[in-house]
Design a protein around this motif. Structure first.
Motif, PDB file in Angstrom:
ATOM      1  N   TYR A  44       0.349   5.971  -7.507  1.00 52.97           N
ATOM      2  CA  TYR A  44       0.569   4.565  -7.181  1.00 52.97           C
ATOM      3  C   TYR A  44       1.115   3.775  -8.363  1.00 52.97           C
ATOM      4  O   TYR A  44       2.148   3.103  -8.254  1.00 52.97           O
ATOM      5  CB  TYR A  44      -0.733   3.939  -6.686  1.00 52.97           C
ATOM      6  N   VAL A  75      -7.220   2.363  -5.911  1.00 51.98           N
ATOM      7  CA  VAL A  75      -6.079   2.852  -5.135  1.00 51.98           C
ATOM      8  C   VAL A  75      -5.611   4.216  -5.641  1.00 51.98           C
ATOM      9  O   VAL A  75      -5.087   5.028  -4.870  1.00 51.98           O
ATOM     10  CB  VAL A  75      -4.928   1.819  -5.173  1.00 51.98           C
ATOM     11  N   TYR A 118      -5.933  -3.255   0.565  1.00 53.38           N
ATOM     12  CA  TYR A 118      -6.375  -3.979  -0.626  1.00 53.38           C
ATOM     13  C   TYR A 118      -7.640  -4.790  -0.336  1.00 53.38           C
ATOM     14  O   TYR A 118      -8.540  -4.875  -1.178  1.00 53.38           O
ATOM     15  CB  TYR A 118      -5.268  -4.909  -1.125  1.00 53.38           C
TER      16      TYR A 118
END
Length: 336
Positions: free
Chosen positions: A78, A71, A190
């Motif tokens: 993040y 990510v 995700y």
């Protein structure tokens, strides 16, 4: 004791893949009076697999799956944002647990304040469900009704908070938007990162065992993934409930799952056992295990053992790419 091993008639039916409901959930826990335990813990899960962790001792939010590190390539800040959320919620939850203690007229002792929120996404219909639930000392305290966009207070001590939060229409609308739009979009993201792990499908080894002629017959499945599976006993493909004891789905050390379903056939003549099947259902696949007449060992006890295993990898399509908002989460947590 010598065991008689025999193959039992097995039927495998491959059907079209069924829809899977995926989930993204966050659990936040504040506690007081618990020695040698962090006063605050936050955990994130995708499809019941932990993806993140933070507590009041480390004060840093970290990935719990290797694929969650991806990510950062798209959202460089993040994990810094996740850590800031952990620190902010920690202070709010510390205040809220003290407020809750006052409302319940409590002083010392062990007390726990929790929040669980997130969303579910049906990968076939596209249906989305969101939830936000707050508990105190193991009981429901508040939860959001997304249909009416109002807070529900199961206990009198929460009514003051319900009235306060219901009057903040901007906050409720923000939460509705997060739970029904932002949350499912991040869930899909995700899933795309962890699809090789999260979206794999492992079929189980299945065994059937009766230890003695008077004991129940156990149908045991292990090594399957994910944990969305059903197993039951049937006659003529009709599920039966009398004399059946269904166990919970439990985790194995390797990340797969196991489950057991027992049936008591002590009142059924052995010659009628062939009418009974153990059925394992998993992601559009049904596996039938039909009993045969029991063998007897030298001590008069019956032992039936079936070992059966499939190695079938079912690959699903990668979730579609979506325009993910930069503010991936979280909901603003406010004082009670």
């Amino acid at each position: 004791m010598a065991a008689f091993i025999s193959l039992i008639l097995v039927g495998l039916y491959l059907q079209e893949a069924t829809a899977v409901i995926h989930s993204l959930r966050y659990f936040y826990t504040a506690s007081s009076g618990v020695p040698d335990f962090p006063s605050y813990v936050s955990v994130g899960l995708v499809d019941d697999v932990q993806i993140s962790y933070c507590d009041s001792r480390t004060n840093i939010n970290v990935p719990k799956q290797e694929w969650m590190k991806e990510v950062s390539s798209e959202h460089p800040n993040y994990w810094e944002e996740e850590t800031a959320t952990c620190l902010g919620k920690q202070q709010v939850f510390k205040a809220n647990i003290e407020i809750a203690k006052q409302r319940f007229k409590q002083t010392g002792g062990v007390h726990v304040y929790q929040q669980m929120y997130g969303c579910e996404w049906d990968d076939e219909t596209g249906e989305v469900k969101g939830y936000d639930q707050i508990g105190y000392d193991g009981e429901d305290f508040l939860f959001l009704d997304l249909q009416t966009l109002t807070w529900i207070a199961p206990v009198q001590q929460a009514v003051i908070t319900k009235n306060k939060w219901d009057n903040n229409r901007a906050a409720i609308e923000n939460e509705r938007s997060y739970l029904t739009q932002t949350c499912p979009e991040w869930l899909k993201k995700y899933l795309s990162y962890g699809r090789s792990s999260l979206m794999r499908e492992d079929l189980p080894s299945v065994s059937i065992l009766q230890k003695s002629s008077s004991s129940p017959i156990s149908c045991f499945a292990t090594g399957f993934y994910p944990n969305r599976a059903e197993m039951f006993w049937s006659i003529d493909r009709v599920e039966i409930h009398d004399g059946v004891n269904r166990g919970e789905i439990l985790p194995n050390n390797d990340g797969t799952f196991q489950m057991t379903v027992d049936i008591d056939l002590s009142s059924v003549p052995p010659e009628d056992w062939t009418n009974y099947e153990c059925v394992f259902q998993f992601s559009g696949i049904s596996i039938f295990h039909r009993l045969e007449n029991p063998k007897r060992n030298n001590e008069g006890n019956s032992v039936i053992l079936l070992l059966f295993q499939f190695n079938l990898n079912v690959q699903k399509e990668k979730p579609p790419e979506t325009n993910i908002p930069d503010v991936h989460r979280k909901l603003n947590t406010v004082i009670l």
